[in-house]
Design an enzyme around this catalytic site. Structure first.
Site, PDB file in Angstrom:
ATOM      1  N   HIS A 234       0.872  -1.181   0.000  1.00  0.00           N
ATOM      2  CA  HIS A 234       0.000   0.000   0.000  1.00  0.00           C
ATOM      3  C   HIS A 234       0.911   1.234   0.000  1.00  0.00           C
ATOM      4  O   HIS A 234       2.017   1.191   0.537  1.00  0.00           O
ATOM      5  CB  HIS A 234      -0.838  -0.049   1.282  1.00  0.00           C
ATOM      6  CG  HIS A 234      -1.943   0.945   1.376  1.00  0.00           C
ATOM      7  ND1 HIS A 234      -1.736   2.251   1.758  1.00  0.00           N
ATOM      8  CD2 HIS A 234      -3.280   0.822   1.163  1.00  0.00           C
ATOM      9  CE1 HIS A 234      -2.896   2.886   1.787  1.00  0.00           C
ATOM     10  NE2 HIS A 234      -3.847   2.048   1.419  1.00  0.00           N
TER      11      HIS A 234
ATOM     12  N   ASP B 289       3.150  -4.482   8.003  1.00  0.00           N
ATOM     13  CA  ASP B 289       1.904  -3.737   7.854  1.00  0.00           C
ATOM     14  C   ASP B 289       0.775  -4.765   7.968  1.00  0.00           C
ATOM     15  O   ASP B 289       0.526  -5.540   7.038  1.00  0.00           O
ATOM     16  CB  ASP B 289       1.890  -3.037   6.492  1.00  0.00           C
ATOM     17  CG  ASP B 289       0.537  -2.434   6.153  1.00  0.00           C
ATOM     18  OD1 ASP B 289      -0.430  -2.662   6.889  1.00  0.00           O
ATOM     19  OD2 ASP B 289       0.456  -1.736   5.123  1.00  0.00           O
TER      20      ASP B 289
ATOM     21  N   GLN C 110      -4.368  -5.420   6.811  1.00  0.00           N
ATOM     22  CA  GLN C 110      -5.329  -6.339   6.177  1.00  0.00           C
ATOM     23  C   GLN C 110      -5.269  -7.743   6.772  1.00  0.00           C
ATOM     24  O   GLN C 110      -5.820  -8.677   6.189  1.00  0.00           O
ATOM     25  CB  GLN C 110      -5.062  -6.416   4.665  1.00  0.00           C
ATOM     26  CG  GLN C 110      -5.297  -5.106   3.949  1.00  0.00           C
ATOM     27  CD  GLN C 110      -6.761  -4.681   3.939  1.00  0.00           C
ATOM     28  OE1 GLN C 110      -7.663  -5.501   4.110  1.00  0.00           O
ATOM     29  NE2 GLN C 110      -7.005  -3.398   3.739  1.00  0.00           N
TER      30      GLN C 110
ATOM     31  N   LYS D  29     -10.446  -1.123  10.444  1.00  0.00           N
ATOM     32  CA  LYS D  29     -10.535  -2.271   9.529  1.00  0.00           C
ATOM     33  C   LYS D  29     -10.828  -3.562  10.289  1.00  0.00           C
ATOM     34  O   LYS D  29     -10.843  -4.643   9.713  1.00  0.00           O
ATOM     35  CB  LYS D  29      -9.230  -2.407   8.741  1.00  0.00           C
ATOM     36  CG  LYS D  29      -8.996  -1.262   7.748  1.00  0.00           C
ATOM     37  CD  LYS D  29      -7.753  -1.507   6.933  1.00  0.00           C
ATOM     38  CE  LYS D  29      -7.280  -0.284   6.189  1.00  0.00           C
ATOM     39  NZ  LYS D  29      -8.112   0.077   5.032  1.00  0.00           N
TER      40      LYS D  29
ATOM     41  N   CYS E  40      -4.749   2.364  -3.744  1.00  0.00           N
ATOM     42  CA  CYS E  40      -3.492   2.865  -3.142  1.00  0.00           C
ATOM     43  C   CYS E  40      -2.341   1.886  -3.331  1.00  0.00           C
ATOM     44  O   CYS E  40      -1.455   1.776  -2.469  1.00  0.00           O
ATOM     45  CB  CYS E  40      -3.659   3.200  -1.656  1.00  0.00           C
ATOM     46  SG  CYS E  40      -4.856   4.493  -1.357  1.00  0.00           S
TER      47      CYS E  40
HETATM   48  N1  PLP Z   1      -1.810  -0.774   4.593  1.00  0.00           N
HETATM   49  C1  PLP Z   1      -2.724  -1.517   3.963  1.00  0.00           C
HETATM   50  C2  PLP Z   1      -2.333  -2.875   3.458  1.00  0.00           C
HETATM   51  C3  PLP Z   1      -4.014  -1.031   3.784  1.00  0.00           C
HETATM   52  O1  PLP Z   1      -4.928  -1.773   3.156  1.00  0.00           O
HETATM   53  C4  PLP Z   1      -4.339   0.254   4.275  1.00  0.00           C
HETATM   54  C5  PLP Z   1      -5.690   0.826   4.059  1.00  0.00           C
HETATM   55  O2  PLP Z   1      -6.378   0.506   3.131  1.00  0.00           O
HETATM   56  C6  PLP Z   1      -3.359   0.981   4.947  1.00  0.00           C
HETATM   57  C7  PLP Z   1      -2.107   0.442   5.083  1.00  0.00           C
HETATM   58  C8  PLP Z   1      -3.642   2.337   5.504  1.00  0.00           C
HETATM   59  O3  PLP Z   1      -4.545   2.237   6.562  1.00  0.00           O
HETATM   60  P1  PLP Z   1      -5.159   3.550   7.234  1.00  0.00           P
HETATM   61  O4  PLP Z   1      -5.745   4.357   6.136  1.00  0.00           O
HETATM   62  O5  PLP Z   1      -6.184   3.011   8.177  1.00  0.00           O
HETATM   63  O6  PLP Z   1      -4.048   4.262   7.937  1.00  0.00           O
END
Ligand code: PLP
Length: 400
Positions: free
Chosen positions: A121, A194, A197, A220, A358
């Protein structure tokens, strides 16, 4: 059982364009159960106060509730100490915190490299670029599986960190984090995961994974927006400088010099989102009440059912077919633009996400502008998947 779960989510009763809502945008954010909604309401009605500094009853109660959730998160992800849990606004802020602070402590300023996967992401790409790193992306195959042999070749004397997603938000791929950690540690390189997900779909144990940092978002995993977690190993966090300056993160302040508070407060400057942290606690209670394994197996069934249903339609193209996947289905309908598909599905009450999610490097890898993404959660049903398949059948002639 499934109906009992659905009854806990008031939003599932709404209608969209005259159709019952089918919510398949769970990778973007999940809906919230009553326990979370009521916890937020209850907090602001009867226990709102700023934490840590107050001598009065409400401040003590809010502090105890907030610190109680820290211990709950510690148990939830198997951390060794509760002071290894830092509350943030979400995954993005967690990664920015680590990138900024880790770089100030461990980057040399001369050719520092961070190994990432090709499926990250943007929030696990851009913070490292801002910190001055050169990124070394690990390639993945057409099926969405990382090439670990290619990864091994990316390590060099300049590698400072591996930053990798536990599960891809676009492809669903669950990466072999424990193996990646073992590889990185053999090179003396720490690993940030990270977990945005992953936490809502599977049991996460940071000590079993062996990772050095683990970041995720409350929203999430059935919790409120505005709260997330940065787990870091105590030894590293003790070495790292504060990310932001302000109240609560200090020990003593004079105009000449400031000394910093101990962990985790060193990394929590200013007033945190106390009510949201309390809501996050209720979200973890909800997940554990259903059973994380039960959530995972229900979603796996939906993914399998949906994959078979959609594959039977003409012209479907899937992106991400790894053997270990979370309940994310990225696809294109022939050559039609994903946005057109998403808009037509919305007219039938079906919420999916369209675009690059993203993850622009993933789109470049496949040479496509974006995908349609259906992502499932514990409250989704096979009947809703049937609705998606039926809706796609109906819109196909309009897409010609
Ligand atoms: N990392 C991953 C794999 C994501 O799917 C997302 C959000 O879609 C994020 C990071 C960013 O999360 P947040 O917008 O809650 O900070």
């Amino acid at each position: 059982m499934l109906q009992d779960i659905r009854n806990q989510f008031p939003i599932l009763g709404v209608e969209v364009h005259g159709h019952p809502l089918v919510y398949f945008d769970n990778a973007a954010t999940t809906q919230k159960p009553l326990a979370v909604i009521e916890a937020l309401d209850g907090y602001y009605r009867s226990s709102n106060a700023n934490i840590h500094r107050g001598a009065h009853h409400l401040a003590a109660a809010a502090t105890e509730a907030y610190e109680g959730v820290r211990r709950q998160v510690q148990a939830f992800i198997g951390a060794r100490h509760s002071h290894e849990i830092v509350f943030t606004r979400g995954t993005t802020e967690s990664i920015n915190l680590v990138a900024s602070s880790f770089a100030r402590r461990y980057f040399s300023g001369d050719g520092d490299e961070v190994i990432v996967s090709g499926m990250e992401h943007h929030s696990n790409i851009v913070p490292w670029q801002l910190a001055g790193a050169t990124l070394r992306p690990v390639p993945f195959g057409d099926d969405g599986v990382l090439d670990l042999q290619a990864m091994e070749r990316l390590f060099s004397a300049r590698t400072r960190l591996v930053a990798i997603c536990h599960a891809s938000n676009t492809l669903g791929t669950v990466n072999p984090v424990a193996d990646i950690v073992a590889m990185a540690h053999a090179h003396g390189v720490p690993v940030l995961v990270d977990g945005a997900q992953a936490v809502s779909h599977m049991k996460v144990d940071v000590q079993a994974l062996g990772c050095d940092f683990y970041c995720f978002s409350g929203h999430k995993m059935y919790g409120p927006m505005g709260v997330g977690v940065m787990y870091g190993r105590e030894e590293l966090l003790n070495e790292m400088p504060p990310y932001q300056g302000g109240g609560e993160m200090i020990s003593e302040v004079t105009f000449e010099r400031t000394t910093y508070n101990e962990l985790p407060f060193k990394f929590e400057a200013g007033t945190p989102s106390v009510g949201d942290v309390i809501g996050l606690g209720k979200a973890m209670d909800f997940m554990q009440g259903v059973g994380i394994e039960n959530i995972g197996s229900h979603e796996a069934d939906l993914l399998d059912y949906a994959t078979r249903g959609l594959a039977a339609l003409p012209g479907m193209r899937f992106f991400g077919c790894a053997p270990r996947k979370t309940a994310v289905l990225s696809f294109l309908v022939g050559d039609s633009h994903p946005y057109d598909v998403g808009t037509l599905l919305d007219q039938m009450g079906i919420a999916v996400r369209t675009g690059h999610h993203c993850t622009q490097p993933v789109m470049d890898r496949y040479g496509i502008p974006g995908t349609v993404r259906a992502s499932f959660a514990v409250y989704n049903t096979r009947a809703e998947v049937d609705a998606l398949v039926g809706a796609l059948q109906r819109i196909m002639p309009m897409l010609q």
